[in-house]
Design a protein around this motif. Sequence first.
Motif, PDB file in Angstrom:
ATOM      1  N   ASP A 132      40.755  71.521 -12.312  1.00  0.00           N
ATOM      2  CA  ASP A 132      40.131  70.973 -11.191  1.00  0.00           C
ATOM      3  C   ASP A 132      40.052  69.675 -10.981  1.00  0.00           C
ATOM      4  O   ASP A 132      38.664  69.310 -11.423  1.00  0.00           O
ATOM      5  CB  ASP A 132      38.787  71.933 -10.744  1.00  0.00           C
ATOM      6  N   ASP A 133      41.027  68.991 -10.834  1.00  0.00           N
ATOM      7  CA  ASP A 133      40.683  67.422 -10.854  1.00  0.00           C
ATOM      8  C   ASP A 133      40.237  66.909 -12.417  1.00  0.00           C
ATOM      9  O   ASP A 133      39.546  66.069 -12.564  1.00  0.00           O
ATOM     10  CB  ASP A 133      39.717  66.851 -10.047  1.00  0.00           C
ATOM     11  N   GLY A 134      40.622  67.699 -13.368  1.00  0.00           N
ATOM     12  CA  GLY A 134      40.373  67.349 -14.703  1.00  0.00           C
ATOM     13  C   GLY A 134      39.270  68.154 -15.316  1.00  0.00           C
ATOM     14  O   GLY A 134      38.871  67.998 -16.560  1.00  0.00           O
ATOM     15  N   HIS A 135      38.538  68.654 -14.584  1.00  0.00           N
ATOM     16  CA  HIS A 135      37.415  69.542 -15.188  1.00  0.00           C
ATOM     17  C   HIS A 135      37.418  71.125 -14.670  1.00  0.00           C
ATOM     18  O   HIS A 135      38.343  71.364 -13.810  1.00  0.00           O
ATOM     19  CB  HIS A 135      36.103  69.064 -14.788  1.00  0.00           C
ATOM     20  N   LEU A 136      36.774  71.917 -15.407  1.00  0.00           N
ATOM     21  CA  LEU A 136      36.585  73.256 -14.715  1.00  0.00           C
ATOM     22  C   LEU A 136      35.867  73.358 -13.503  1.00  0.00           C
ATOM     23  O   LEU A 136      35.290  72.446 -12.874  1.00  0.00           O
ATOM     24  CB  LEU A 136      35.627  74.072 -15.604  1.00  0.00           C
ATOM     25  N   SER A 137      36.191  74.282 -12.591  1.00  0.00           N
ATOM     26  CA  SER A 137      35.952  74.436 -11.273  1.00  0.00           C
ATOM     27  C   SER A 137      34.444  74.827 -11.198  1.00  0.00           C
ATOM     28  O   SER A 137      34.236  75.701 -12.392  1.00  0.00           O
ATOM     29  CB  SER A 137      36.667  75.358 -10.491  1.00  0.00           C
ATOM     30  N   PRO A 138      33.542  74.672 -10.366  1.00  0.00           N
ATOM     31  CA  PRO A 138      32.239  75.167 -10.372  1.00  0.00           C
ATOM     32  C   PRO A 138      32.185  76.761 -10.086  1.00  0.00           C
ATOM     33  O   PRO A 138      31.203  77.157 -10.586  1.00  0.00           O
ATOM     34  CB  PRO A 138      31.373  74.493  -9.016  1.00  0.00           C
ATOM     35  N   ARG A 139      33.074  77.377  -9.520  1.00  0.00           N
ATOM     36  CA  ARG A 139      33.190  78.973  -9.281  1.00  0.00           C
ATOM     37  C   ARG A 139      33.352  79.409 -10.859  1.00  0.00           C
ATOM     38  O   ARG A 139      32.471  80.356 -11.196  1.00  0.00           O
ATOM     39  CB  ARG A 139      34.268  79.246  -8.556  1.00  0.00           C
ATOM     40  N   TRP A 140      34.348  78.680 -11.570  1.00  0.00           N
ATOM     41  CA  TRP A 140      34.465  79.411 -12.962  1.00  0.00           C
ATOM     42  C   TRP A 140      33.143  79.279 -13.830  1.00  0.00           C
ATOM     43  O   TRP A 140      33.003  79.912 -14.829  1.00  0.00           O
ATOM     44  CB  TRP A 140      35.819  78.705 -13.481  1.00  0.00           C
ATOM     45  N   VAL A 141      32.588  77.920 -13.808  1.00  0.00           N
ATOM     46  CA  VAL A 141      31.385  77.690 -14.427  1.00  0.00           C
ATOM     47  C   VAL A 141      30.492  78.971 -14.305  1.00  0.00           C
ATOM     48  O   VAL A 141      29.739  79.532 -15.191  1.00  0.00           O
ATOM     49  CB  VAL A 141      30.848  76.462 -14.206  1.00  0.00           C
ATOM     50  N   GLY A 142      30.263  79.261 -13.023  1.00  0.00           N
ATOM     51  CA  GLY A 142      29.262  80.200 -12.609  1.00  0.00           C
ATOM     52  C   GLY A 142      29.523  81.620 -13.037  1.00  0.00           C
ATOM     53  O   GLY A 142      28.710  82.185 -13.615  1.00  0.00           O
TER      54      GLY A 142
END
Length: 234
Positions: free
Chosen positions: A158-168
Amino acid sequence: MARRIGTDDPWTTTGAQLVAWAGTQTWARETRRGRRTTFRAFWLYGIEAGLTTTNAALSLPRVKPAPPMPHPTPDTVFQVAMRRADERERLMLRLAADCGMRRGEIAVAHTDDVYEDMLGWTLIVHGKGGKRRPVPLTSGFAAVLRSQPHGYLFPGDDDGHLSPRWVGKLITRLLDGDWTIHSLRHRFAARAHRVNRDLAVVQDLLGHASPATTRIYVATDDSDRRRTIEAIAS
């Protein structure tokens, strides 16, 4: 909304029709508050765009906010999650529980956001609406963050980082019961308020625009209220 009311066109919907329809909905109080705000903004857009001359949502009555209902993750649940987690997940847990960060803020955390000044180590948190806020770090946690490879703390697609949804999702599955990554933010707020009773300090640490929002995260202690009354009476 217009189709459900039966008007098909929101610009011909009257305030009375909107109030009558909203009154039949079984929304929770905070949902009702949010819908009222959304409707008012929508009709304001319509006026500015020349689609209508009246704001039907002005007819909706004001909805008082619900009493504060803090929902902090218990220490036992947090400790169990820390034992279950791998190294990456433990870092996420600590950013939520020790820095009060939202999942979206954790997702975009970068090693360049950690810096040292004359007072100590600080993490710049990238919050909602592009707002940034400084959150002080202990020297130990700063060392952990600085030891990570340069770049996003949690690289992903996600633009180089994990998506907030996946972090949650990663964190929620580590927490027993109905606790979520956001309840770790409540835990941070409760602990911060216990240490420093200044609500403005807690508000700044959480990145809230209004102290009313911060009040939802912290509860006053019965013993504090009792000491206040006893001090007044003495």
